[in-house]
Write an enzyme that holds these catalytic residues in place. Structure first.
Site, PDB file in Angstrom:
ATOM      1  N   ARG A   1      43.433  27.414  37.401  1.00  0.00           N
ATOM      2  CA  ARG A   1      42.140  27.126  38.038  1.00  0.00           C
ATOM      3  C   ARG A   1      41.034  27.353  37.007  1.00  0.00           C
ATOM      4  O   ARG A   1      40.882  28.460  36.505  1.00  0.00           O
ATOM      5  CB  ARG A   1      41.930  28.044  39.241  1.00  0.00           C
TER       6      ARG A   1
ATOM      7  N   HIS B   1      30.816  26.314  39.304  1.00  0.00           N
ATOM      8  CA  HIS B   1      31.000  27.778  39.281  1.00  0.00           C
ATOM      9  C   HIS B   1      29.737  28.359  38.639  1.00  0.00           C
ATOM     10  O   HIS B   1      29.797  29.004  37.593  1.00  0.00           O
ATOM     11  CB  HIS B   1      32.274  28.146  38.523  1.00  0.00           C
TER      12      HIS B   1
ATOM     13  N   GLU C   1      32.148  30.135  45.873  1.00  0.00           N
ATOM     14  CA  GLU C   1      31.433  31.291  46.420  1.00  0.00           C
ATOM     15  C   GLU C   1      29.941  31.084  46.637  1.00  0.00           C
ATOM     16  O   GLU C   1      29.119  31.772  46.006  1.00  0.00           O
ATOM     17  CB  GLU C   1      31.628  32.505  45.504  1.00  0.00           C
TER      18      GLU C   1
ATOM     19  N   ASN D   1      38.541  33.514  48.271  1.00  0.00           N
ATOM     20  CA  ASN D   1      38.412  34.566  47.261  1.00  0.00           C
ATOM     21  C   ASN D   1      38.290  35.904  47.974  1.00  0.00           C
ATOM     22  O   ASN D   1      37.458  36.057  48.877  1.00  0.00           O
ATOM     23  CB  ASN D   1      37.152  34.358  46.398  1.00  0.00           C
TER      24      ASN D   1
ATOM     25  N   TYR E   1      38.885  40.360  47.239  1.00  0.00           N
ATOM     26  CA  TYR E   1      39.230  41.436  46.296  1.00  0.00           C
ATOM     27  C   TYR E   1      39.533  42.762  46.991  1.00  0.00           C
ATOM     28  O   TYR E   1      40.310  43.547  46.501  1.00  0.00           O
ATOM     29  CB  TYR E   1      38.084  41.640  45.297  1.00  0.00           C
TER      30      TYR E   1
ATOM     31  N   GLU F   1      41.001  33.313  44.412  1.00  0.00           N
ATOM     32  CA  GLU F   1      40.711  34.475  43.543  1.00  0.00           C
ATOM     33  C   GLU F   1      41.157  35.749  44.223  1.00  0.00           C
ATOM     34  O   GLU F   1      40.881  35.972  45.409  1.00  0.00           O
ATOM     35  CB  GLU F   1      39.217  34.606  43.242  1.00  0.00           C
TER      36      GLU F   1
HETATM   37  C1  BGC Z   1      33.588  35.117  40.910  1.00  0.00           C
HETATM   38  C2  BGC Z   1      34.029  35.293  39.469  1.00  0.00           C
HETATM   39  C3  BGC Z   1      33.892  36.744  39.082  1.00  0.00           C
HETATM   40  C4  BGC Z   1      34.792  37.553  39.975  1.00  0.00           C
HETATM   41  C5  BGC Z   1      34.868  39.025  39.645  1.00  0.00           C
HETATM   42  C6  BGC Z   1      34.002  36.210  41.821  1.00  0.00           C
HETATM   43  O1  BGC Z   1      32.929  36.548  42.608  1.00  0.00           O
HETATM   44  O2  BGC Z   1      33.935  33.851  41.386  1.00  0.00           O
HETATM   45  O3  BGC Z   1      33.274  34.456  38.666  1.00  0.00           O
HETATM   46  O4  BGC Z   1      34.150  36.960  37.744  1.00  0.00           O
HETATM   47  O5  BGC Z   1      34.379  37.427  41.300  1.00  0.00           O
HETATM   48  O6  BGC Z   1      33.649  39.665  39.771  1.00  0.00           O
END
Ligand code: BGC
Length: 508
Positions: free
Chosen positions: A109, A154, A199, A340, A342, A411
């Site tokens: 990607r 992006h 995002e 995305n 985390y 992501e």
């Molecule tokens: C973004 C990336 C960023 C990653 C880690 C995401 O919000 O798409 O560009 O590097 O998070 O912070």
């Protein structure tokens, strides 16, 4: 499994026996969990143009809003960092493709830099070197049997378009369509996976915070205008592809949306309502118009922002209205859901009636308290804590709320200060894959694939301090050597066997 059956009748007493029973219990749990990836599951990893390419003003590339912002910072603070060179992927893309190949990835990607292709953002000049660069990258990927998954935007808007009003102006809808048509025309014979915007929830902050490009100070107003225009632009490009390209090119077009999973802190109705409000303002804002059956913004957003605007004495809501035509036109413009994610949060309704003053998105959403459990291991950025349960729950939430839409996790990754022996990244990835497999096997969510953020270390929108890369980039080396971290070896073994190794699984 024989041993598992025997467990129930095991006579325990001595320490050794207890330990044996515990070990067997762990093994039985692992045996009960389905750790195999479904047929056709796609493994990937990603980067974005501004974060890795460098070559910011060579070979005809135009200035982007991130070039402008980082250079302005540098002029007042000599220690500020830019992505002028970054990992120099513009010259070293073959090494990136080799890294992806060594990992056994099915797709890579990456994003296309709009100002590298169209230095002024419009069609007045199409930069041949820009087209060549992406042709070379795509061809190198295809030669190595790696599918390109391309993000069109992006965050690096051509500065020239910003000067004309940027994403807050509806001129962007036509310009984005022109740019997308060019991409389909030049690359669509080989690119089958497209996302329009990465995002929006993140880049709208460029209209309320000086930290994020373009750094326009318009809280509670600018973000709503930007979202309105990019949703229309996204839909235009989806329809463009459907009508003029899909028949021949047979690809897919969607969008990538982000949110860390918000879990109600308690089962109280107040915490449940706060969580729902938080979800609708942060995710529904973009997802509801595209993925829900009614379309349009979530009702709760329309109502709260209209009420606040009225109380502020404004003649109309700060949240623009779509009108019937656009609601229908935007609804359903997806071939999958790009996710995305985390980390996770606990959400509660604060125990206070206090509200902060001023016009802002936060005030429109109303009071919510976000917390993370301090026992969740912390990455090198404070709110990036390890809480893999959120991935399974977020996948289920999206699938339940948006008619079982197939999800591609675009992501997901771990941030640290760059350890080569990155055992926490290994734990993060394996246990997130396991959570994803639970969503697939137990919750019956359709998950197309997963893309690790990031393939190589990237410029993290302000500095190089925090690293996500499966491969380290040596920024002191003029050749920007890439070096596999320990996590890369583990990922390569997973893509080879298409099964998770039990040794890294958390014991629940
Ligand atoms: C973004 C990336 C960023 C990653 C880690 C995401 O919000 O798409 O560009 O590097 O998070 O912070």
């Amino acid at each position: 499994m024989k041993a598992c059956e025997a467990l129930s009748s095991a006579q325990t007493g001595a320490t050794m026996q207890v330990l044996l029973v515990l070990a067997l219990l762990v093994a039985c749990r692992a045996a009960a969990r389905n750790l195999s990836f479904p047929q056709g599951f796609m493994f990937g990893a990603g980067t974005a143009a501004y974060q890795v390419e460098g070559a910011w003003n060579t070979s005809g590339k135009g200035e982007s809003i991130w070039d402008r912002l980082t250079h302005a910072r540098l002029s007042s603070d000599p220690s500020a960092e830019t992505a002028d060179v970054a990992a120099d992927s513009y010259h070293r893309y073959r090494e990136d493709v080799l890294a992806a190949k060594n990992l056994g990835l099915d797709f890579y990607r990456f994003s296309i830099s709009w100002p590298r292709i169209l230095p002024k953002g419009d069609l007045s000049f199409v930069n041949p070197d820009g087209i060549n660069y992406y042709n070379n990258l795509i061809n190198e990927l295809k030669r190595n049997n790696i599918e390109p998954l391309v993000t069109m935007y992006h965050w690096d808007l051509p500065q020239h378009l910003q000067d004309l009003g940027g994403l807050a102006s509806d001129i962007i809808i036509d310009y984005f369509e022109d740019y997308a048509r060019l991409l389909f025309t030049h690359f669509g014979d080989r690119v089958k996976w497209w996302t329009t915007f990465n995002e929006p929830l993140s880049f709208v902050t460029g209209y309320s915070s000086a930290w994020f490009a373009p750094g326009v100070d318009a809280p509670g107003v600018g973000g709503y205008l930007v979202a309105h225009n990019i949703l229309k632009a996204h839909a235009r490009v989806y329809h463009l592809y459907r009508q003029h390209f899909r028949g021949e090119q047979k690809g897919k077009v969607s969008i990538t949306l982000n949110l860390n999973y918000p879990q109600p802190k308690t089962s109280s109705p107040a915490d449940h309502d706060a969580t729902e409000r938080y979800l609708q303002f942060n995710l529904g804002w973009f997802a509801h118009p595209i993925y829900s059956s009614e379309g349009d913004y979530p009702a709760i957003m329309k109502e709260r922002i209209a009420n606040n605007s009225r109380a502020e004495g404004l003649p109309r809501s700060r949240l623009p209205e779509f009108g019937e035509h656009w609601v229908k036109y935007i609804r359903g413009t997806h071939d999958f859901y790009g996710m995305n994610i985390y980390s996770s949060y606990y959400v509660s309704a604060p125990n206070t009636s206090e509200t902060s003053s001023g016009i802002s998105f936060a005030n429109d959403m109303g009071p919510v308290l976000l917390e993370q459990d301090p026992s969740w291991p912390a990455g090198s950025i404070s709110n990036f804590r390890y809480a893999p349960f959120g991935l399974r729950k977020m996948l289920k939430w999206v699938s339940d709320n948006y008619h079982g839409v197939p999800v591609l996790v675009t992501e997901n990754g771990w941030v640290d200060r760059g350890e080569m022996n990155d055992s926490m990244r290994i734990r993060y990835l394996v246990n997130h894959y396991a959570a994803l497999l639970d969503a697939v096997h137990l919750d019956h969510v359709t998950v197309l694939g997963h893309s690790v953020w990031s393939l190589i270390d990237t410029f993290e929108w302000g500095s190089y301090e925090n690293k996500y890369g499966l491969y380290r980039v040596d920024y002191k080396d003029p050749r920007r050597a890439r070096q596999a971290r320990a996590s890369a070896e583990v990922l390569a073994a997973i893509t080879r066997t298409r099964r998770l190794p039990e040794q890294y699984l958390d014991q629940e």
